[in-house]
Design a protein around this motif. Structure first.
Motif, PDB file in Angstrom:
ATOM      1  N   THR A 133       2.094   1.926  -3.526  1.00 37.55           N
ATOM      2  CA  THR A 133       1.252   2.470  -4.581  1.00 37.55           C
ATOM      3  C   THR A 133       0.665   3.916  -4.151  1.00 37.55           C
ATOM      4  O   THR A 133       0.672   4.637  -4.758  1.00 37.55           O
ATOM      5  CB  THR A 133      -0.146   1.639  -4.504  1.00 37.55           C
ATOM      6  OG1 THR A 133      -0.591   1.232  -3.084  1.00 37.55           O
ATOM      7  CG2 THR A 133      -0.233   0.409  -5.191  1.00 37.55           C
ATOM      8  N   ASP A 134       0.600   4.218  -2.762  1.00 40.09           N
ATOM      9  CA  ASP A 134       0.593   5.601  -2.293  1.00 40.09           C
ATOM     10  C   ASP A 134       1.516   6.497  -2.908  1.00 40.09           C
ATOM     11  O   ASP A 134       1.462   7.495  -3.327  1.00 40.09           O
ATOM     12  CB  ASP A 134       0.608   5.663  -0.651  1.00 40.09           C
ATOM     13  CG  ASP A 134      -0.779   5.295   0.006  1.00 40.09           C
ATOM     14  OD1 ASP A 134      -1.551   4.939  -0.951  1.00 40.09           O
ATOM     15  OD2 ASP A 134      -0.938   5.241   0.873  1.00 40.09           O
ATOM     16  N   ASN A 158       4.852   6.526 -11.669  1.00 40.91           N
ATOM     17  CA  ASN A 158       4.563   5.031 -12.250  1.00 40.91           C
ATOM     18  C   ASN A 158       5.646   4.067 -12.543  1.00 40.91           C
ATOM     19  O   ASN A 158       6.518   4.823 -13.191  1.00 40.91           O
ATOM     20  CB  ASN A 158       3.255   4.965 -13.172  1.00 40.91           C
ATOM     21  CG  ASN A 158       1.979   5.413 -12.584  1.00 40.91           C
ATOM     22  OD1 ASN A 158       1.781   4.979 -11.524  1.00 40.91           O
ATOM     23  ND2 ASN A 158       1.345   6.208 -13.590  1.00 40.91           N
ATOM     24  N   ASN A 167       3.269  17.217   0.569  1.00 41.77           N
ATOM     25  CA  ASN A 167       1.799  17.106   0.721  1.00 41.77           C
ATOM     26  C   ASN A 167       1.272  17.877   1.820  1.00 41.77           C
ATOM     27  O   ASN A 167       0.531  17.475   2.511  1.00 41.77           O
ATOM     28  CB  ASN A 167       1.513  15.468   0.913  1.00 41.77           C
ATOM     29  CG  ASN A 167       0.314  15.225   0.236  1.00 41.77           C
ATOM     30  OD1 ASN A 167      -0.012  15.737  -0.766  1.00 41.77           O
ATOM     31  ND2 ASN A 167      -0.459  14.258   0.979  1.00 41.77           N
ATOM     32  N   GLN A 196       0.819  -1.170   0.030  1.00 43.63           N
ATOM     33  CA  GLN A 196       0.007  -0.043  -0.044  1.00 43.63           C
ATOM     34  C   GLN A 196       0.873   1.197   0.018  1.00 43.63           C
ATOM     35  O   GLN A 196       0.605   2.122  -0.797  1.00 43.63           O
ATOM     36  CB  GLN A 196      -0.937  -0.045   1.228  1.00 43.63           C
ATOM     37  CG  GLN A 196      -2.050   0.979   1.232  1.00 43.63           C
ATOM     38  CD  GLN A 196      -2.977   0.939   2.722  1.00 43.63           C
ATOM     39  OE1 GLN A 196      -2.738   0.074   3.503  1.00 43.63           O
ATOM     40  NE2 GLN A 196      -3.558   2.056   2.823  1.00 43.63           N
ATOM     41  N   GLU A 224       3.612   5.893  -5.395  1.00 44.24           N
ATOM     42  CA  GLU A 224       3.513   6.050  -6.719  1.00 44.24           C
ATOM     43  C   GLU A 224       2.555   6.907  -7.170  1.00 44.24           C
ATOM     44  O   GLU A 224       2.500   8.144  -8.070  1.00 44.24           O
ATOM     45  CB  GLU A 224       3.413   4.882  -7.499  1.00 44.24           C
ATOM     46  CG  GLU A 224       4.742   3.931  -7.557  1.00 44.24           C
ATOM     47  CD  GLU A 224       4.291   2.565  -8.134  1.00 44.24           C
ATOM     48  OE1 GLU A 224       3.208   2.298  -8.440  1.00 44.24           O
ATOM     49  OE2 GLU A 224       5.376   1.883  -8.640  1.00 44.24           O
ATOM     50  N   LYS A 225       1.367   6.896  -6.624  1.00 40.96           N
ATOM     51  CA  LYS A 225       0.068   7.771  -6.680  1.00 40.96           C
ATOM     52  C   LYS A 225       0.367   9.181  -6.471  1.00 40.96           C
ATOM     53  O   LYS A 225       0.114  10.245  -7.103  1.00 40.96           O
ATOM     54  CB  LYS A 225      -1.106   7.427  -6.161  1.00 40.96           C
ATOM     55  CG  LYS A 225      -2.304   7.374  -6.841  1.00 40.96           C
ATOM     56  CD  LYS A 225      -3.521   7.375  -5.894  1.00 40.96           C
ATOM     57  CE  LYS A 225      -3.739   5.777  -5.365  1.00 40.96           C
ATOM     58  NZ  LYS A 225      -4.865   5.962  -4.347  1.00 40.96           N
ATOM     59  N   ARG A 226       0.981   9.477  -5.424  1.00 40.88           N
ATOM     60  CA  ARG A 226       1.217  10.714  -4.885  1.00 40.88           C
ATOM     61  C   ARG A 226       2.086  11.534  -5.778  1.00 40.88           C
ATOM     62  O   ARG A 226       2.163  12.767  -5.923  1.00 40.88           O
ATOM     63  CB  ARG A 226       1.829  10.735  -3.413  1.00 40.88           C
ATOM     64  CG  ARG A 226       1.739  12.111  -2.659  1.00 40.88           C
ATOM     65  CD  ARG A 226       2.595  12.142  -1.521  1.00 40.88           C
ATOM     66  NE  ARG A 226       1.864  11.370  -0.336  1.00 40.88           N
ATOM     67  CZ  ARG A 226       2.493  11.125   0.864  1.00 40.88           C
ATOM     68  NH1 ARG A 226       3.702  11.841   1.247  1.00 40.88           N
ATOM     69  NH2 ARG A 226       1.873  10.494   1.764  1.00 40.88           N
ATOM     70  N   ASN A 227       3.325  11.032  -6.123  1.00 45.39           N
ATOM     71  CA  ASN A 227       4.144  11.473  -7.050  1.00 45.39           C
ATOM     72  C   ASN A 227       4.209  11.402  -8.229  1.00 45.39           C
ATOM     73  O   ASN A 227       4.942  12.020  -9.017  1.00 45.39           O
ATOM     74  CB  ASN A 227       5.754  11.061  -6.213  1.00 45.39           C
ATOM     75  CG  ASN A 227       5.835  11.655  -4.892  1.00 45.39           C
ATOM     76  OD1 ASN A 227       5.161  12.601  -4.418  1.00 45.39           O
ATOM     77  ND2 ASN A 227       6.739  10.990  -4.209  1.00 45.39           N
ATOM     78  N   GLY A 228       3.174  10.416  -8.700  1.00 44.97           N
ATOM     79  CA  GLY A 228       3.127  10.195 -10.233  1.00 44.97           C
ATOM     80  C   GLY A 228       4.293   9.485 -10.998  1.00 44.97           C
ATOM     81  O   GLY A 228       4.863   9.727 -11.851  1.00 44.97           O
TER      82      GLY A 228
END
Lengths: 217, 302
Positions: free
Chosen positions: B102-103, B111, B260, B99, B105-109
């Motif tokens: 993925t957090d 991928n 953030n 988790q 990756e999502k947060r900082n784009g």
């Protein structure tokens, strides 16, 4: 109106400018003050206008004992006296009209009434046409008149002039004297100093003669 | 009374007109005064904004437990139950390494961040909310939790915030010192400008005194000049700091976004602005009063 009671003025250094002087000037009187320079004429006039204080004795002007007044109250005494200074004290950074306006500003006159009075005073001394002129462009006699207009614009009960005819030719000096006489005629108490007695004698007024700080006969 | 007010209004008007009529000279002293005021004001706003933000952070202190990479599911369950029954733990959330990744990756784009990696480098973690907010208790709890089996580290999120708090405190002291120093400067600057004016109008003052002007009459125009100067300088300083806030905020927001966080410089509140203006006016008038009194004493002495 003016009462001196055993007045002595001693300047620092021990020089007595006035020695134990007593005299009175009635309301509405016109009096001359004669004497050579250094006789104490200017000192006497300064005591009346509250610019100097007596060392001993009492100076009474229109009911106020100037020797007993606090320093902060002297300005209000000065506001009821008109003074024509020996060195004119004209402000050269403003025109004739604004010079004459100054005493009314100090007293706090309403602007419109003040302007009316300034023009009346200028008219009286014959400078009405020159209200916008800067003083530097006036002749010596005109500057003297300007100083007189400023001294009378607030209609003081007492008018004091220190050597008003000095540096003027005789015809001009007589003009100035006539002007003072006209103020005297409307009830102003007038005291004029001069070292030239010939001007005074024509008027038949009381003459106080000062010599080394004392009156002479 | 009405007349008295009229006279004051007149002095105030004339003083303002005089300032506006000498734009170059007035601008110079205005610039000097407003920069002197803008400095402590900007610092004040920065410190207050940081304080607000730090306050929000420390309001909900959390302890993060990072598990060791080799921790098994049984170890995680053990720690979970220990936390569940701990009297000083109010609640907790479990963030698995998957988790967390993925957090991130999502947060900082970012991928495909893991593509180049052999394995997930992130540890499993617990985010613990303690019952007590008291610093000492928190510290004890942190020590205790770090002693749990297979826990690599118990990180106290608020500890750096506390350090930041200390710096905010330092900033506050610095602001106060700067404000005092520049307050004195404000008095001195107006003292000087008014002194120059008095010297320029020496003849007028002398003649006015001779024909019966009171000291307050002579002081009045200078005091009003100082009043306007202080007020205008205060407004310009306000304008400068508002501009600073407007310019700095997008940059700060962008920077904070990286962590953030939402950080924002705030502008002056109306009450603060009123206090600043009143302070500026009073200090300026104090300077003028000192200059005028000094001159009046000299005049009456001669």
């Amino acid at each position: 109106m003016i009462q001196f009671d055993q007045v002595t003025k001693r300047y620092p250094g021990g020089i007595d400018a006035l020695k134990n002087l007593s005299f009175g000037i009635e309301t509405g009187e016109m009096v001359f003050l004669a004497g050579h320079s250094g006789a104490g004429k200017s000192t006497l006039l300064k005591l009346i206008s509250g610019l100097e204080r007596a060392t001993t004795g009492n100076v009474m002007v229109s009911g106020h004992n100037l020797s007993k007044l606090r320093r902060s109250q002297l300005p209000f005494v000065r506001q009821h006296i008109g003074v024509v200074f020996q060195d004119h004290k004209i402000l050269f950074d403003r025109n004739v009209f604004d010079n004459v306006m100054l005493p009314l500003d100090i007293i706090g006159f309403d602007r419109r009434e003040a302007a009316r009075r300034v023009r009346a005073a200028l008219d009286k001394v014959g400078l009405l046409g020159k209200e916008k002129v800067m003083p530097i462009r006036l002749s010596g006699g005109e500057q003297q008149r300007l100083c007189i207009a400023r001294a009378v614009v607030h209609r003081p009960a007492v008018l004091i002039a220190d050597e008003p005819s000095a540096n003027l030719d005789r015809a001009y000096a007589l003009d100035i004297m006539e002007l003072f006489k006209s103020f005297h005629q409307v009830g102003v108490t007038v005291l004029i100093s001069a070292h030239d007695e010939t001007l005074m004698e024509d008027y038949g007024r009381r003459i106080l003669r000062l010599k080394e700080g004392q009156f002479t006969a | 009374m009405k007349h008295y007010l009229f006279l004051h209004w007149q002095s105030a008007r004339i003083a303002l007109v005089k300032i506006l009529r000498q734009p170059v000279g007035s601008l110079l002293s205005l610039a000097m005064l407003s920069v002197a005021m803008a400095l402590p004001l900007s610092l004040y706003l920065t410190v207050m904004s940081v304080q607000d933000w730090v306050g929000k952070l420390t309001a909900t202190p959390q302890i993060t437990l990072f598990m060791e990479q080799s921790a098994e599911e049984a170890d995680i369950a053990a720690v979970g139950s220990a936390l569940k029954h701990h009297p000083r733990v109010k609640g907790y959330t479990f963030v698995s390494k998957k988790q967390a990744l993925t957090d991130l990756e999502k947060r900082n784009g970012l991928n495909g961040l893991t593509e180049g990696l052999d394995a997930n480098p992130l540890p499993d973690a617990f985010v613990v909310t303690p019952t007590s907010l008291e610093p000492k208790q928190l510290e004890l709890l942190q020590k205790e939790l770090s002693g749990l089996p297979m826990v690599e580290e118990a990180q106290f999120d608020a500890s750096w915030a506390k350090r930041l708090y200390g710096m905010v405190d330092l900033g506050k002291h610095l602001t106060l010192f700067l404000a005092l120093a520049l307050g004195v400067a404000l008095v001195l600057i107006t003292h000087n400008t008014i002194r120059m004016q008095i010297l320029a109008r020496r003849d007028e003052i002398e003649v006015s005194k001779l024909i019966g002007a009171t000291d307050s009459f002579i002081r009045r125009p200078f005091l009003y000049h100082a009043l306007w100067q202080g007020l205008l300088a205060g407004l310009v300083a306000w304008g400068l700091t508002s501009w600073l806030v407007a310019v700095a905020n997008p940059a700060i927001a962008e920077f904070a976004q990286l962590y953030n966080e939402q950080v924002e410089l705030r502008g002056l509140a109306p009450l603060e602005l009123a206090l600043v203006l009143a302070g500026a006016v009073l200090l300026a008038m104090l300077g003028a009063r000192l200059a005028a009194d000094h001159h009046l004493r000299r005049v009456s002495a001669s």
